[in-house]
Design a protein around this motif. Structure first.
Motif, PDB file in Angstrom:
ATOM      1  N   PHE A 620      10.183  80.069  11.180  1.00 50.33           N
ATOM      2  CA  PHE A 620      11.274  80.924  11.663  1.00 50.33           C
ATOM      3  C   PHE A 620      12.546  80.598  10.870  1.00 50.33           C
ATOM      4  O   PHE A 620      12.985  79.445  10.836  1.00 50.33           O
ATOM      5  N   HIS A 621      13.125  81.636  10.256  1.00 54.35           N
ATOM      6  CA  HIS A 621      14.319  81.457   9.422  1.00 54.35           C
ATOM      7  C   HIS A 621      15.548  81.969  10.184  1.00 54.35           C
ATOM      8  O   HIS A 621      15.498  83.062  10.750  1.00 54.35           O
ATOM      9  N   ALA A 622      16.639  81.191  10.156  1.00 56.44           N
ATOM     10  CA  ALA A 622      17.939  81.686  10.637  1.00 56.44           C
ATOM     11  C   ALA A 622      18.929  81.484   9.492  1.00 56.44           C
ATOM     12  O   ALA A 622      19.096  80.362   9.003  1.00 56.44           O
ATOM     13  N   ILE A 623      19.524  82.594   9.035  1.00 56.89           N
ATOM     14  CA  ILE A 623      20.423  82.508   7.864  1.00 56.89           C
ATOM     15  C   ILE A 623      21.830  82.920   8.283  1.00 56.89           C
ATOM     16  O   ILE A 623      22.023  83.941   8.935  1.00 56.89           O
ATOM     17  N   HIS A 633      28.920  74.570   3.153  1.00 56.94           N
ATOM     18  CA  HIS A 633      27.678  75.021   3.802  1.00 56.94           C
ATOM     19  C   HIS A 633      26.741  73.857   4.120  1.00 56.94           C
ATOM     20  O   HIS A 633      26.054  73.865   5.133  1.00 56.94           O
ATOM     21  N   GLU A 634      26.738  72.861   3.237  1.00 57.71           N
ATOM     22  CA  GLU A 634      25.881  71.690   3.473  1.00 57.71           C
ATOM     23  C   GLU A 634      26.292  71.005   4.782  1.00 57.71           C
ATOM     24  O   GLU A 634      25.457  70.677   5.630  1.00 57.71           O
ATOM     25  N   ALA A 635      27.618  70.840   4.950  1.00 60.18           N
ATOM     26  CA  ALA A 635      28.115  70.186   6.165  1.00 60.18           C
ATOM     27  C   ALA A 635      27.931  71.090   7.388  1.00 60.18           C
ATOM     28  O   ALA A 635      27.522  70.635   8.455  1.00 60.18           O
ATOM     29  N   ALA A 655      18.606  74.669   3.809  1.00 61.67           N
ATOM     30  CA  ALA A 655      18.816  75.093   2.413  1.00 61.67           C
ATOM     31  C   ALA A 655      20.168  75.801   2.370  1.00 61.67           C
ATOM     32  O   ALA A 655      20.590  76.399   3.364  1.00 61.67           O
ATOM     33  N   TYR A 656      20.862  75.714   1.227  1.00 59.94           N
ATOM     34  CA  TYR A 656      22.185  76.352   1.162  1.00 59.94           C
ATOM     35  C   TYR A 656      22.494  76.710  -0.273  1.00 59.94           C
ATOM     36  O   TYR A 656      21.974  76.133  -1.229  1.00 59.94           O
ATOM     37  N   ASN A 657      23.361  77.717  -0.433  1.00 65.67           N
ATOM     38  CA  ASN A 657      23.956  78.006  -1.745  1.00 65.67           C
ATOM     39  C   ASN A 657      25.422  78.346  -1.500  1.00 65.67           C
ATOM     40  O   ASN A 657      25.951  78.054  -0.429  1.00 65.67           O
ATOM     41  N   ASP A 658      26.087  78.968  -2.482  1.00 72.39           N
ATOM     42  CA  ASP A 658      27.521  79.244  -2.321  1.00 72.39           C
ATOM     43  C   ASP A 658      27.813  80.335  -1.303  1.00 72.39           C
ATOM     44  O   ASP A 658      28.944  80.493  -0.872  1.00 72.39           O
ATOM     45  N   TYR A 659      26.788  81.124  -0.954  1.00 77.91           N
ATOM     46  CA  TYR A 659      27.031  82.300  -0.111  1.00 77.91           C
ATOM     47  C   TYR A 659      26.652  82.070   1.348  1.00 77.91           C
ATOM     48  O   TYR A 659      27.219  82.670   2.249  1.00 77.91           O
ATOM     49  N   GLY A 660      25.662  81.202   1.595  1.00 78.11           N
ATOM     50  CA  GLY A 660      25.234  80.982   2.974  1.00 78.11           C
ATOM     51  C   GLY A 660      24.290  79.806   3.081  1.00 78.11           C
ATOM     52  O   GLY A 660      24.083  79.074   2.113  1.00 78.11           O
ATOM     53  N   PHE A 661      23.707  79.624   4.290  1.00 77.38           N
ATOM     54  CA  PHE A 661      22.751  78.527   4.476  1.00 77.38           C
ATOM     55  C   PHE A 661      21.653  78.949   5.450  1.00 77.38           C
ATOM     56  O   PHE A 661      21.819  79.894   6.223  1.00 77.38           O
ATOM     57  N   ILE A 792      18.666  81.995  -1.269  1.00 70.75           N
ATOM     58  CA  ILE A 792      18.689  80.734  -0.496  1.00 70.75           C
ATOM     59  C   ILE A 792      17.260  80.237  -0.279  1.00 70.75           C
ATOM     60  O   ILE A 792      16.957  79.056  -0.450  1.00 70.75           O
ATOM     61  N   ILE A 793      16.353  81.189   0.074  1.00 74.06           N
ATOM     62  CA  ILE A 793      14.955  80.808   0.319  1.00 74.06           C
ATOM     63  C   ILE A 793      14.317  80.277  -0.961  1.00 74.06           C
ATOM     64  O   ILE A 793      13.637  79.245  -0.963  1.00 74.06           O
TER      65      ILE A 793
END
Length: 819
Positions: A620-623, A633-635, A655-661, A792-793
């Motif tokens: 189950f993914h929640a973005i 985003h990491e924090a 998992a995270y990038n500059d746009y979301g996590f 992100i995935i």
């Protein structure tokens, strides 16, 4: 000589070069000759070097009317540069004026590259004008009788101050200046800075809070409208499901067209491994570039870097693939085109790189932006707006870096010693230590003399002794040698020299990369295919590898940059614009992606915060999409995962990038329930962050650097460096001793403070939570991954799969999601 006569000397010299002084140059000359301090704000390539070398020389003429017949030797001016590679050019600029005006002043360089013979010569007789680095200036303060060396110095110039501000090297400069103000009574302090958001504060940090130097100072801005043209390289076919894996290499033919159409091109990548990859791929696809193409990054040996810089200057190279090692200074006019690969993550960095093209007053700069995946085109669109409106980041100064202060006091104790009351007053006048208390000061004095309360049983930590006059001195020769060898605040991962078995030096590589290889493995570094033979004494011995062998590309820990707060704000504004008719060419090109995103979910507007959930084979993914940069985003991902786990028993992978996590779990989150329980509350953020992240582990890693800078651990002698794991275990032991037996230890507190302020950007995190609290939360239950979630995935998959398998896997995933 009066000012008019002095100005006519300068104007005549400018005329002889075919130039006319800019108003900012004459303003600087005037202020300097009036005895003022100041900060000069001028773009690269605008003539800022002569704005200060000339008045330094004119001031000498004014004070020594018989200079042609009677020359008073001795140090008169210091020019600090953060980059050793710039020293030669700065020296040439000064020598050009001195030679033309027939002035018998000498110019010298003192940096890590200066030979021991040259240093010995300088010890006996200092040059009149000295070009040096922050570290070498500290080394001069660590020499006996340094007060005599500096007492007649009339000026100090700190070049590229925007680069030093907001770093511990900047704090080193603040401390050195606090001392120089006392020993060189008439010294003028000048900084040169490119544009930053907080220029006024930059001036205050340089000159000291509420100081005499600050009250007698000016801020001079060069009004030069630098035209910057930003051109996005837009692919003909837009990925509907973008991912970060192909580094933009699918646009290699577009890049080759630009190279072929330009006299010279610089290709900027954000990290050294990308630099290596682009160099390799260009050679493979366009072998005709061989001999006309080179690579430049900080780990390649100095000789090669200098050769590359000269070759660009002499137009012998057509293209150079580089990192930020060529961001600053290195002065060459002929570069025609700049290509930026991937989002530069900050406006100032982008403009600095753009300024390398048309690197002369009045010339237009042209920079091409190559997005490494589709969503980065939003960044390109945002950068265009920022460049048009000159929106530039602030540089946040460091406060209370106790490790740098300990190092500085040891530096003074190694030379002539110091008296605490005098030095305390000087330190209180700096911006960085303006809030230091008598209690802090006594703790630090106790630390350098007794080794703090938990270490006082060990003599090796009692470095400084107090003589009968109350002077603090280091008398032990071994302690003094260790200290001099470790002056500086740049603590990287341990690097190892890469050498051919036959003896040629290639460059440096980080220990963690080499530790993953075994003899016989091949890797690509500095554009060469190398086979590892063996590791000996922190040296990596290699031989040339067969071209057919599979090779890893060298990579470095100093990996990814995160979005600056200004950049993330611009990015959000640009994203919200996607829902209007006011579209930039980049946003128009992204229409297929936005349409697909709207089909599966939404493109959020300014008053909306998007959360997407869906199920795949993985779980189950929640973005979540704050668009705040990967560090925040990491924090934030850890914080929310912790808060959700308080409500239901659940574990996540993040998992995270500059746009979301992304929070991925094997069970579903009840989103409505967690939102009703103040998921985004700003209350207890610090407490929850400490619980959610292993903040002790992060502080322990941060403490390694603090322990090195403050001299608690010794990094070793040249050629016999201490291995990272030994440094780590030594500093960890100290960390645990302080944590368990001395919880009020200032260095321990500093490790936690730097973790939260600099690494986790806690302040930014709280602002992001406040913004989300005022937005309408849109929860979309999707049937499958969306274009926004896809990068992100796939970033998480990258950790498990090789790039080839990853590309195949992504192709299959894209095909199934497009159905």
């Amino acid at each position: 000589m009066n000012r008019e006569q002095l100005f006519s000397i300068a104007n005549n010299w400018f005329e002889s070069q075919g130039w006319k002084p800019f108003p900012f140059q004459t303003q600087t000359w005037t202020a300097f000759l009036q005895g003022k301090n100041g900060l000069l704000n001028a773009p690269t390539g605008s003539g800022k070097t002569y704005a200060l070398w000339l008045p330094i020389i004119l001031n000498y003429i004014k004070e020594n009317p018989n200079y042609k017949t009677k020359h008073n030797s001795g140090l008169k001016a210091i020019w600090i540069t953060p980059l050793r590679s710039l020293s030669v050019e700065i020296k040439q600029a000064a020598e050009r004026v001195l030679t033309d005006l027939d002035i018998p002043m000498t110019v010298g360089i003192r940096s890590g590259d200066t030979s021991s013979a040259e240093r010995a010569k300088q010890k006996n007789k200092m040059p009149d004008l000295l070009i040096t680095t922050p570290e070498s200036l500290q080394l001069l303060l660590a020499t006996k009788g340094y007060a005599n060396t500096f007492k007649n110095c009339s000026s100090i110039v700190i070049d590229e101050w925007h680069e030093l501000l907001g770093t511990k090297r900047g704090v080193q400069i603040e401390l050195a200046l606090s001392r120089l103000k006392t020993i060189a009574k008439n010294i003028r302090i000048w900084g040169i800075s490119a544009t930053i958001g907080n220029l006024q504060q930059a001036q205050e940090v340089l000159l000291g809070v509420d100081s005499e130097a600050y009250h007698n100072s000016v801020l001079i801005k060069a009004v030069i409208h630098k035209k910057i043209k930003v051109i996005s390289i837009i692919p003909e076919k837009m990925d509907t499901y973008p991912w970060r894996g192909h580094m933009g290499l699918h646009l290699i033919d577009e890049v080759a067209k630009i190279i072929k159409a330009s006299k010279t091109t610089l290709i900027f990548t954000n990290v050294r491994s990308a630099c290596e990859i682009w160099y390799q791929r260009l050679l493979e696809h366009y072998p005709e570039f061989a001999g006309e193409m080179a690579m430049h990054h900080g780990s390649i040996d100095r000789e090669t870097r200098l050769w590359v810089e000269n070759a660009i200057r002499n137009e012998e190279l057509k293209v150079v693939v580089c990192t930020s090692s060529l961001d600053l200074g290195v002065d060459f006019a002929p570069v025609e085109s700049i290509i930026q690969v991937g989002g530069p993550k900050g406006v100032a960095r982008f403009m600095q790189r753009a300024g390398r093209s048309g690197h002369q007053p009045g010339k237009e700069s042209v920079i091409y932006f190559l997005a490494t995946h589709a969503i980065e085109l939003i960044e390109a669109s945002a950068l265009k707006k920022a460049v048009e409106n000159t929106i530039i980041e602030d540089r946040i100064p460091y406060l209370n870096s106790w490790d740098v202060l300990v190092q500085y006091l040891n530096t003074l104790a190694v030379s002539d010693g110091f008296y605490p009351n005098e030095i305390f007053k000087e330190i209180q006048g700096t911006f960085s230590y303006q809030t230091i208390t008598a209690e802090n000061w006594n703790w630090i004095l106790n630390f350098i003399t007794q080794g703090s309360q938990s270490l006082h049983a060990y003599d090796e930590f009692k470095k400084v002794e107090i003589d009968e006059n109350g002077c603090y001195k280091i008398n032990n020769r071994m302690t003094a040698t260790h200290h001099r060898m470790q002056i500086g605040t740049i603590v990287g991962d341990a690097v190892m020299n890469v050498k051919y078995m036959s003896g040629g030096y290639i460059g440096t590589i980080e220990e963690w990369f080499i530790s993953k290889l075994k003899p016989g493995d091949t890797f690509i570094f500095a554009g060469k295919k190398l086979e590892l033979f063996k590791i000996r004494n922190m040296q990596v011995l290699v031989k040339k590898a067969s071209p057919k062998k599979e090779s890893k590309i060298a990579s470095w820990m100093g990996g990814r940059l995160a979005l600056s707060s200004q950049m993330s704000e611009l990015l959000r504004q640009e994203l919200y614009r996607a829902n209007t008719d006011n579209l930039s060419p980049e946003l128009k090109a992204l229409q297929p992606l936005f349409q697909r995103q709207r089909k599966e979910s939404i493109v959020p507007s300014s008053d909306e915060f998007l959360i997407e959930t869906f199920k795949t084979r993985e779980g189950f993914h929640a973005i979540f999409y704050p668009f705040e940069g990967r560090f925040v985003h990491e924090a934030l991902a850890s914080l929310l995962a912790f808060r959700i786990s308080l409500l239901q028993s659940i574990t996540f992978s993040l998992a995270y990038n500059d746009y979301g996590f992304e929070l991925l779990s094997d069970q579903e989150i009840d989103i409505e329930a967690v939102l009703d329980n103040n998921l985004f509350s700003t209350e207890y953020v610090h407490h929850d962050l400490q619980k959610s992240l292993n903040s002790t582990e992060m502080a322990r890693r941060k403490f390694r650097d603090i322990a090195v800078i403050s001299g608690l651990v010794f990094t070793g002698f040249p050629g016999k460096l201490v291995k990272t794991k030994h440094l780590q275990s030594g500093s960890q032991l100290l960390f645990e001793v302080f944590r368990d037996f001395e919880p009020d230890n200032l260095l321990l507190h500093q490790a936690y403070r730097e973790t939260f302020e600099h690494q986790l950007e806690e302040g930014r995190l709280i602002l992001a939570l406040e913004r989300i609290a005022n937005q309408k939360i849109i929860w979309k239950q999707c049937l499958k991954p969306t274009p926004f979630s896809f990068p992100i995935i796939t970033d998480r998959l990258r950790e498990k799969l090789s790039s080839e398998t990853l590309a195949e896997r992504i192709q299959k995933m894209t095909a199934s999601y497009m159905k």
